[in-house]
Design a protein around this motif. Structure first.
Motif, PDB file in Angstrom:
ATOM      1  N   ALA A 134      -0.656   8.353  12.400  1.00 29.15           N
ATOM      2  CA  ALA A 134      -0.983   9.299  11.274  1.00 29.15           C
ATOM      3  C   ALA A 134      -1.281   8.756  10.032  1.00 29.15           C
ATOM      4  O   ALA A 134      -0.733   8.883   9.038  1.00 29.15           O
ATOM      5  N   LYS A 151      -4.728   7.482   7.465  1.00 30.14           N
ATOM      6  CA  LYS A 151      -5.521   8.150   6.634  1.00 30.14           C
ATOM      7  C   LYS A 151      -6.638   9.097   7.407  1.00 30.14           C
ATOM      8  O   LYS A 151      -6.498  10.279   7.152  1.00 30.14           O
ATOM      9  N   GLY A 174      -5.833   9.736  11.029  1.00 29.13           N
ATOM     10  CA  GLY A 174      -5.228  10.649  11.835  1.00 29.13           C
ATOM     11  C   GLY A 174      -4.554  11.754  10.889  1.00 29.13           C
ATOM     12  O   GLY A 174      -4.563  12.872  11.167  1.00 29.13           O
ATOM     13  N   LEU A 227       3.207  10.098  16.846  1.00 25.96           N
ATOM     14  CA  LEU A 227       3.857   8.890  17.110  1.00 25.96           C
ATOM     15  C   LEU A 227       3.139   7.988  15.898  1.00 25.96           C
ATOM     16  O   LEU A 227       2.142   7.893  15.908  1.00 25.96           O
ATOM     17  N   GLU A 228       4.164   7.814  14.929  1.00 23.95           N
ATOM     18  CA  GLU A 228       3.628   6.921  13.808  1.00 23.95           C
ATOM     19  C   GLU A 228       5.056   6.272  13.280  1.00 23.95           C
ATOM     20  O   GLU A 228       6.062   6.947  13.007  1.00 23.95           O
ATOM     21  N   GLN A 287       5.506   4.871  10.272  1.00 26.69           N
ATOM     22  CA  GLN A 287       5.869   4.795   8.850  1.00 26.69           C
ATOM     23  C   GLN A 287       5.079   6.459   8.364  1.00 26.69           C
ATOM     24  O   GLN A 287       4.178   6.181   7.701  1.00 26.69           O
ATOM     25  N   ALA A 331      -5.652   7.285  16.757  1.00 29.76           N
ATOM     26  CA  ALA A 331      -6.183   7.041  15.396  1.00 29.76           C
ATOM     27  C   ALA A 331      -5.445   5.814  14.933  1.00 29.76           C
ATOM     28  O   ALA A 331      -5.288   5.775  13.573  1.00 29.76           O
ATOM     29  N   VAL A 332      -5.098   5.020  15.644  1.00 30.85           N
ATOM     30  CA  VAL A 332      -4.611   3.636  15.125  1.00 30.85           C
ATOM     31  C   VAL A 332      -5.539   2.559  14.794  1.00 30.85           C
ATOM     32  O   VAL A 332      -6.772   2.931  15.337  1.00 30.85           O
ATOM     33  N   LYS A 333      -5.468   1.757  13.928  1.00 30.69           N
ATOM     34  CA  LYS A 333      -6.470   0.606  13.864  1.00 30.69           C
ATOM     35  C   LYS A 333      -6.966   0.004  15.189  1.00 30.69           C
ATOM     36  O   LYS A 333      -5.920   0.006  16.072  1.00 30.69           O
ATOM     37  N   PRO A 334      -8.080  -0.246  15.345  1.00 32.03           N
ATOM     38  CA  PRO A 334      -8.391  -0.955  16.594  1.00 32.03           C
ATOM     39  C   PRO A 334      -7.741  -2.242  16.918  1.00 32.03           C
ATOM     40  O   PRO A 334      -7.457  -2.487  17.962  1.00 32.03           O
ATOM     41  N   SER A 367      -4.606  -2.789  16.436  1.00 29.60           N
ATOM     42  CA  SER A 367      -3.116  -2.304  16.918  1.00 29.60           C
ATOM     43  C   SER A 367      -3.309  -1.652  18.178  1.00 29.60           C
ATOM     44  O   SER A 367      -2.172  -1.553  18.742  1.00 29.60           O
ATOM     45  N   ALA A 420      -0.493  -0.486  20.845  1.00 28.05           N
ATOM     46  CA  ALA A 420       0.087   1.039  20.487  1.00 28.05           C
ATOM     47  C   ALA A 420      -0.441   1.691  21.710  1.00 28.05           C
ATOM     48  O   ALA A 420       0.355   2.908  21.870  1.00 28.05           O
ATOM     49  N   MET A 455     -16.665   8.567  16.344  1.00 28.28           N
ATOM     50  CA  MET A 455     -16.817   7.938  15.153  1.00 28.28           C
ATOM     51  C   MET A 455     -16.982   8.759  14.225  1.00 28.28           C
ATOM     52  O   MET A 455     -18.037   9.464  13.761  1.00 28.28           O
ATOM     53  N   ASN A 490     -16.151   9.750   9.641  1.00 33.36           N
ATOM     54  CA  ASN A 490     -16.360   9.011   8.492  1.00 33.36           C
ATOM     55  C   ASN A 490     -15.280   9.703   7.298  1.00 33.36           C
ATOM     56  O   ASN A 490     -14.815  10.581   7.725  1.00 33.36           O
ATOM     57  N   THR A 491     -15.396   8.791   6.427  1.00 36.83           N
ATOM     58  CA  THR A 491     -14.240   9.280   5.457  1.00 36.83           C
ATOM     59  C   THR A 491     -14.236  10.560   4.698  1.00 36.83           C
ATOM     60  O   THR A 491     -13.163  11.096   4.204  1.00 36.83           O
TER      61      THR A 491
HETATM   62  N1  LIG Z   1     -10.689   5.517   7.491  1.00 32.88           N
HETATM   63  C1  LIG Z   1     -12.368   5.584   8.020  1.00 32.88           C
HETATM   64  O1  LIG Z   1     -13.083   5.852   7.073  1.00 32.88           O
HETATM   65  C2  LIG Z   1     -12.536   5.531   9.492  1.00 32.88           C
HETATM   66  C3  LIG Z   1     -13.709   6.177   9.749  1.00 32.88           C
HETATM   67  C4  LIG Z   1     -13.945   5.941  11.059  1.00 32.88           C
HETATM   68  C5  LIG Z   1     -13.259   5.547  12.190  1.00 32.88           C
HETATM   69  N2  LIG Z   1     -11.865   5.121  11.617  1.00 32.88           N
HETATM   70  C6  LIG Z   1     -10.969   4.645  12.676  1.00 32.88           C
HETATM   71  O2  LIG Z   1      -9.709   5.581  12.521  1.00 32.88           O
HETATM   72  C7  LIG Z   1      -8.630   4.852  12.784  1.00 32.88           C
HETATM   73  C8  LIG Z   1      -7.739   4.698  11.956  1.00 32.88           C
HETATM   74  O3  LIG Z   1      -7.927   4.360  10.432  1.00 32.88           O
HETATM   75  P1  LIG Z   1      -7.298   4.631   9.129  1.00 32.88           P
HETATM   76  O4  LIG Z   1      -8.112   4.264   8.278  1.00 32.88           O
HETATM   77  O5  LIG Z   1      -6.682   6.077   9.342  1.00 32.88           O
HETATM   78  O6  LIG Z   1      -6.191   3.544   9.553  1.00 32.88           O
HETATM   79  P2  LIG Z   1      -4.595   3.435   8.931  1.00 32.88           P
HETATM   80  O7  LIG Z   1      -4.473   4.292   7.523  1.00 32.88           O
HETATM   81  O8  LIG Z   1      -3.955   2.240   8.814  1.00 32.88           O
HETATM   82  O9  LIG Z   1      -3.797   4.426  10.081  1.00 32.88           O
HETATM   83  C9  LIG Z   1      -3.563   3.723  11.179  1.00 32.88           C
HETATM   84  C10 LIG Z   1      -2.112   4.363  11.599  1.00 32.88           C
HETATM   85  O10 LIG Z   1      -1.629   4.214  12.854  1.00 32.88           O
HETATM   86  C11 LIG Z   1      -0.312   3.678  12.441  1.00 32.88           C
HETATM   87  N3  LIG Z   1       0.162   2.645  13.790  1.00 32.88           N
HETATM   88  C12 LIG Z   1       0.279   1.409  13.835  1.00 32.88           C
HETATM   89  N4  LIG Z   1       0.692   0.971  15.098  1.00 32.88           N
HETATM   90  C13 LIG Z   1       1.310   2.209  15.655  1.00 32.88           C
HETATM   91  C14 LIG Z   1       1.662   2.367  16.887  1.00 32.88           C
HETATM   92  N5  LIG Z   1       1.945   1.331  17.566  1.00 32.88           N
HETATM   93  N6  LIG Z   1       2.112   3.523  17.126  1.00 32.88           N
HETATM   94  C15 LIG Z   1       1.727   4.344  16.467  1.00 32.88           C
HETATM   95  N7  LIG Z   1       1.127   4.387  15.263  1.00 32.88           N
HETATM   96  C16 LIG Z   1       0.793   3.237  14.828  1.00 32.88           C
HETATM   97  C17 LIG Z   1      -0.259   2.841  11.305  1.00 32.88           C
HETATM   98  O11 LIG Z   1       1.080   2.631  10.850  1.00 32.88           O
HETATM   99  P3  LIG Z   1       1.454   1.473   9.870  1.00 32.88           P
HETATM  100  O12 LIG Z   1       0.889   1.567   8.589  1.00 32.88           O
HETATM  101  O13 LIG Z   1       2.872   1.235   9.892  1.00 32.88           O
HETATM  102  O14 LIG Z   1       0.693   0.241  10.601  1.00 32.88           O
HETATM  103  C18 LIG Z   1      -1.062   3.653  10.395  1.00 32.88           C
HETATM  104  O15 LIG Z   1      -0.230   4.864   9.891  1.00 32.88           O
HETATM  105  C19 LIG Z   1      -9.248   3.161  13.062  1.00 32.88           C
HETATM  106  O16 LIG Z   1      -9.385   3.065  14.395  1.00 32.88           O
HETATM  107  C20 LIG Z   1     -10.429   3.304  12.504  1.00 32.88           C
HETATM  108  O17 LIG Z   1     -11.456   2.414  13.285  1.00 32.88           O
HETATM  109  C21 LIG Z   1     -11.483   5.279  10.277  1.00 32.88           C
END
Ligand SMILES: NC(=O)c1ccc[n+]([C@@H]2O[C@H](COP(=O)([O-])OP(=O)(O)OC[C@H]3O[C@@H](n4cnc5c(N)ncnc54)[C@H](OP(=O)(O)O)[C@@H]3O)[C@@H](O)[C@H]2O)c1
Length: 279
Positions: free
Chosen positions: A22, A24, A26, A46-47, A49, A79-82, A84, A88, A128, A130-131
């Motif tokens: 959960a 940005k 998620g 499941l998150e 933090q 919705a975790v980082k790729p 992770s 995860a 995919m 976007n923000t």
């Molecule tokens: N932001 C965008 O614009 C965007 C656009 C398209 C796609 N995406 C995709 O969306 C996904 C998430 O991106 P985001 O920007 O939202 O990243 P983010 O803010 O870092 O969110 C990922 C979350 O997953 C948590 N996490 C890490 N390991 C975990 C585990 N083992 N179990 C459960 N949760 C866990 C992280 O916690 P911690 O902080 O504790 O590590 C963090 O809160 C990425 O795969 C990205 O490629 C994002």
């Protein structure tokens, strides 16, 4: 003017729905689902933090990092980082049953990766977003694997449309180009506002006024494009009188080495990088 497309209710979504990560994106999805009437009691998160809002939702029935036997869920959203993912994703295996839909928004993580990390035969959608999803105005491109039924595709569409528009493709191979256009695209638009600000200052405007003019022009034109039935080229032509000031600027922007050429190069570079990262 067009009607907003993303006004579908999730009140009758079967649940439980598991969200892995959960952060940005998620959290933006979670907010979108709640706005569309999904009951917190149907959601498991499941998150490691969780933010304040997620903790508050846990007091309203959302299950946060539950212990004990995992229930089989209707859908799992990853919705975790790729980076992770390998660590995860295995945590969701216990929540996956025969009818469970898996929806991943991880950039660059392929359907094949997900199939190998999850139990055999799962219905998987790779998407995919976007923000602008953070304000319910994203655009998401989704690709299903062969196991996704019509009902599951509709479920994925309902979940994704809570953060904006959704387009479906059958070929996952276009995802690098999609990422280069709409995934990375918001950065290009923000850069346009930055560049217009700098150019306004160079043309003699005070910095604060230049920044405000650039910001509101980009935002207002985006909104007009969003609401209008007309395409971008027609909207552009409608504000360009022959021999006028806009025409003078467009002669530069549309000339050799102009916008078209630069964006084609930029999007090709992003597409290439996507391919390299996918390995
Ligand atoms: N932001 C965008 O614009 C965007 C656009 C398209 C796609 N995406 C995709 O969306 C996904 C998430 O991106 P985001 O920007 O939202 O990243 P983010 O803010 O870092 O969110 C990922 C979350 O997953 C948590 N996490 C890490 N390991 C975990 C585990 N083992 N179990 C459960 N949760 C866990 C992280 O916690 P911690 O902080 O504790 O590590 C963090 O809160 C990425 O795969 C990205 O490629 C994002």
């Amino acid at each position: 003017m067009k009607r907003p497309a993303n006004d579908r209710s999730l009140r009758t979504f079967p649940g439980p729905l598991l969200l892995l990560g959960a952060g940005k994106m998620g959290f933006a999805m979670l907010e979108g689902w709640l706005k569309r009437g999904l009951a917190p009691g149907k959601i498991i998160v499941l998150e490691p933090q969780p933010g304040k809002t997620v903790k508050a939702l846990a007091r309203r029935g959302l299950k946060l990092n539950p212990k004990g036997k995992a229930p089989i869920t209707a859908a799992i959203v990853i919705a975790v980082k790729p980076q992770s993912a390998p660590e995860a994703v295995p945590a969701v295996r216990g929540y996956a049953g025969k009818g469970t839909l898996v929806l991943s928004i991880m950039a660059g993580r392929t359907i094949q990766f997900l199939e190998s990390a999850l139990p055999a035969g799962m219905a998987i959608v790779r998407a995919m977003p976007n923000t602008p999803a953070a304000i319910g105005r994203g655009i998401t491109v989704a690709a299903p694997n062969a196991k996704v039924s019509a009902r599951q595709r509709k479920q994925a569409d309902d979940l994704l449309s809570a953060i904006g528009s959704v387009e479906w493709v059958s070929d996952e191979g276009v995802m690098n180009a999609v990422t280069a256009v709409s995934g990375s695209g918001p950065a290009y638009v923000f850069l346009l506002a930055e560049a217009m600000t700098k150019a306004g200052i160079a043309a003699g405007l005070p910095a604060a006024l230049a920044a405000k003019l650039a910001r509101e022009t980009v935002a207002g034109s985006g909104e007009l494009l969003h609401r209008s039935e007309l395409d971008a080229a027609t909207l552009r032509q409608n504000v360009t009188s022959p021999g006028g000031t806009t025409a003078a600027a467009l002669e530069v922007l549309m000339g050799p080495g102009g916008f078209d050429e630069i964006l084609t190069k930029a999007i090709a570079a992003a597409t290439r990088r996507g391919r390299e990262l996918a390995g």
